[in-house]
Every structure is written in structure tokens, then in C-alpha cells.
Design a protein around this motif. Structure first.
Motif, mmCIF file in Angstrom:
data_model
loop_
_atom_site.group_PDB
_atom_site.id
_atom_site.type_symbol
_atom_site.label_atom_id
_atom_site.label_comp_id
_atom_site.label_asym_id
_atom_site.label_seq_id
_atom_site.Cartn_x
_atom_site.Cartn_y
_atom_site.Cartn_z
ATOM 1 N N PHE A 127 57.459 -69.209 81.466
ATOM 2 C CA PHE A 127 57.848 -70.409 82.198
ATOM 3 C C PHE A 127 57.870 -71.605 81.246
ATOM 4 N N THR A 128 58.775 -72.536 81.527
ATOM 5 C CA THR A 128 58.859 -73.770 80.744
ATOM 6 C C THR A 128 59.018 -74.955 81.675
ATOM 7 N N ILE A 129 58.142 -75.932 81.534
ATOM 8 C CA ILE A 129 58.250 -77.160 82.311
ATOM 9 C C ILE A 129 58.935 -78.217 81.455
ATOM 10 N N SER A 130 59.835 -78.975 82.078
ATOM 11 C CA SER A 130 60.542 -80.023 81.355
ATOM 12 C C SER A 130 60.817 -81.175 82.307
ATOM 13 N N ARG A 131 61.179 -82.306 81.749
ATOM 14 C CA ARG A 131 61.422 -83.486 82.567
ATOM 15 C C ARG A 131 62.680 -84.198 82.102
ATOM 16 N N THR B 205 62.924 -86.625 87.170
ATOM 17 C CA THR B 205 62.868 -85.278 87.717
ATOM 18 C C THR B 205 62.064 -84.376 86.782
ATOM 19 N N VAL B 206 61.575 -83.302 87.343
ATOM 20 C CA VAL B 206 60.884 -82.286 86.569
ATOM 21 C C VAL B 206 61.452 -80.934 86.960
ATOM 22 N N SER B 207 61.521 -80.033 86.009
ATOM 23 C CA SER B 207 62.060 -78.704 86.268
ATOM 24 C C SER B 207 61.084 -77.644 85.783
ATOM 25 N N LEU B 208 61.212 -76.474 86.347
ATOM 26 C CA LEU B 208 60.425 -75.322 85.912
ATOM 27 C C LEU B 208 61.394 -74.165 85.729
ATOM 28 N N GLN B 209 61.628 -73.815 84.478
ATOM 29 C CA GLN B 209 62.455 -72.657 84.166
ATOM 30 C C GLN B 209 61.561 -71.433 84.156
ATOM 31 N N MET B 210 61.884 -70.469 84.994
ATOM 32 C CA MET B 210 61.056 -69.273 85.129
ATOM 33 C C MET B 210 61.868 -68.063 84.700
ATOM 34 N N TRP C 258 53.164 -84.635 85.843
ATOM 35 C CA TRP C 258 53.977 -83.773 86.690
ATOM 36 C C TRP C 258 53.309 -82.398 86.710
ATOM 37 N N GLY C 259 53.244 -81.795 87.873
ATOM 38 C CA GLY C 259 52.675 -80.463 87.951
ATOM 39 C C GLY C 259 53.468 -79.555 88.868
ATOM 40 N N TRP C 260 53.493 -78.286 88.535
ATOM 41 C CA TRP C 260 54.019 -77.250 89.420
ATOM 42 C C TRP C 260 52.841 -76.362 89.823
ATOM 43 N N TYR C 261 52.687 -76.158 91.111
ATOM 44 C CA TYR C 261 51.654 -75.307 91.677
ATOM 45 C C TYR C 261 52.332 -74.223 92.502
ATOM 46 N N ARG C 262 51.570 -73.191 92.772
ATOM 47 C CA ARG C 262 52.092 -72.157 93.664
ATOM 48 C C ARG C 262 50.974 -71.618 94.549
ATOM 49 N N GLN C 263 51.380 -71.119 95.706
ATOM 50 C CA GLN C 263 50.424 -70.537 96.636
ATOM 51 C C GLN C 263 51.026 -69.280 97.231
ATOM 52 N N ALA C 264 50.386 -68.175 96.943
ATOM 53 C CA ALA C 264 50.796 -66.890 97.497
ATOM 54 C C ALA C 264 50.029 -66.655 98.800
ATOM 55 N N PRO C 265 50.550 -65.800 99.681
ATOM 56 C CA PRO C 265 49.870 -65.531 100.954
ATOM 57 C C PRO C 265 48.440 -65.057 100.731
ATOM 58 N N GLY C 266 47.512 -65.703 101.439
ATOM 59 C CA GLY C 266 46.115 -65.310 101.346
ATOM 60 C C GLY C 266 45.390 -65.777 100.105
ATOM 61 N N LYS C 267 46.078 -66.567 99.281
ATOM 62 C CA LYS C 267 45.451 -67.037 98.039
ATOM 63 C C LYS C 267 45.419 -68.554 98.003
ATOM 64 N N GLN C 268 44.561 -69.079 97.132
ATOM 65 C CA GLN C 268 44.488 -70.522 96.961
ATOM 66 C C GLN C 268 45.659 -71.022 96.116
ATOM 67 N N ARG C 269 45.980 -72.283 96.322
ATOM 68 C CA ARG C 269 47.013 -72.901 95.493
ATOM 69 C C ARG C 269 46.503 -72.979 94.058
ATOM 70 N N GLU C 270 47.367 -72.639 93.102
ATOM 71 C CA GLU C 270 46.976 -72.655 91.707
ATOM 72 C C GLU C 270 47.977 -73.436 90.869
ATOM 73 N N LEU C 271 47.472 -74.022 89.798
ATOM 74 C CA LEU C 271 48.330 -74.745 88.875
ATOM 75 C C LEU C 271 49.103 -73.754 88.017
ATOM 76 N N VAL C 272 50.400 -73.956 87.933
ATOM 77 C CA VAL C 272 51.264 -73.113 87.107
ATOM 78 C C VAL C 272 51.569 -73.793 85.779
ATOM 79 N N ALA C 273 51.975 -75.053 85.851
ATOM 80 C CA ALA C 273 52.335 -75.785 84.649
ATOM 81 C C ALA C 273 52.199 -77.274 84.924
ATOM 82 N N ALA C 274 51.913 -78.036 83.877
ATOM 83 C CA ALA C 274 51.791 -79.482 84.009
ATOM 84 C C ALA C 274 52.347 -80.149 82.768
ATOM 85 N N LEU C 275 52.816 -81.375 82.959
ATOM 86 C CA LEU C 275 53.399 -82.128 81.858
ATOM 87 C C LEU C 275 53.011 -83.590 82.026
#
Length: 117
Positions: free
Chosen positions: A67-71, A77-82, A34-51
Motif C-alpha cells: 500500500f502507498t499513501i499519498s496526498r 485530498t489523500v489517496s491509498l493505492q492498494m 491524514w490517516g487511512w483506517y480499516r475495520q473488518a467484521p468483528g474486529k477493531q478499527r486499525e490504522l493502515v497508513a498515515a501521512l
């Protein structure tokens, strides 16, 4: 086929918290990442957290300690507590579900997280 549905984005003030969730339906993988990624305007998608299915989490240095990733294996399901969110966390966040040892996989539709006062 796998369908991923995300929820939980929104607008939050700096220092605040949000919880993102992603639910998978369809095929279930025995060995997965499981992975959470993010993409900000004008930037490449990046890995935030993986499980992984083995339970080992990994985090980008920029979010470690915040941040905490959990399943929930039963619900697939997977969650990302920020916590302690910063303006630089503003981005569209995507969940990803793939077979362990492969690339690509399946993506959620993305959810906007905006950190602003």
C-alpha cells in the motif's frame, strides 16, 4: 468543520489493485495528519497508513510494500493505492484528517473493499 468524502472501494480479486481517495472540504489544517483506517467484521478499527504534513508516511506491517499513501496538497485530498490485495484486506476503509498532535479529528463515511475470487 471539515467534511470528508471517500471514493474508490469495490470488489477485486486476490492480487488485484484498488485506489481509494478522500477529499476534504471546509477547514484546512496547516499541520495535520491524514490517516487511512480499516475495520473488518468483528474486529477493531486499525490504522493502515498515515501521512503527516511534513510528508512522513507510516504503514501497518501487514500492508508495507503493498500500500502507498499519498496526498495532493493543492486539492486537499489523500489517496491509498492498494496493490497485491489479499482476502484479509477485506474491510470498510475510513479516511481521517486531524490536527497534528491531537486525537480524534474528522472521519469519512467509509468505503467497502472486498477481496474475493
Amino acid at each position: 468543520q471539515v467534511q470528508l468524502v471517500e471514493s474508490g472501494g469495490g470488489l477485486v480479486q486476490p492480487g488485484g489493485s484498488l485506489r481509494l481517495s478522500c477529499a476534504a472540504s471546509g477547514s484546512i489544517f496547516r499541520l495535520y495528519v491524514w490517516g487511512w483506517y480499516r475495520q473488518a467484521p468483528g474486529k477493531q478499527r486499525e490504522l493502515v497508513a498515515a501521512l503527516t504534513s511534513g510528508g512522513t508516511p507510516n504503514y501497518a506491517d501487514s500492508v508495507k510494500g503493498r500500500f502507498t499513501i499519498s496526498r495532493d496538497t493543492a486539492k486537499n485530498t489523500v489517496s491509498l493505492q492498494m496493490n497485491t490485495l489479499r482476502p484479509e484486506d477485506t474491510a470498510v476503509y475510513y479516511c481521517n484528517y486531524r490536527v497534528l498532535g491531537t486525537t480524534g479529528g474528522y472521519w469519512g463515511q467509509g468505503t467497502q473493499v472486498t477481496v474475493s475470487s
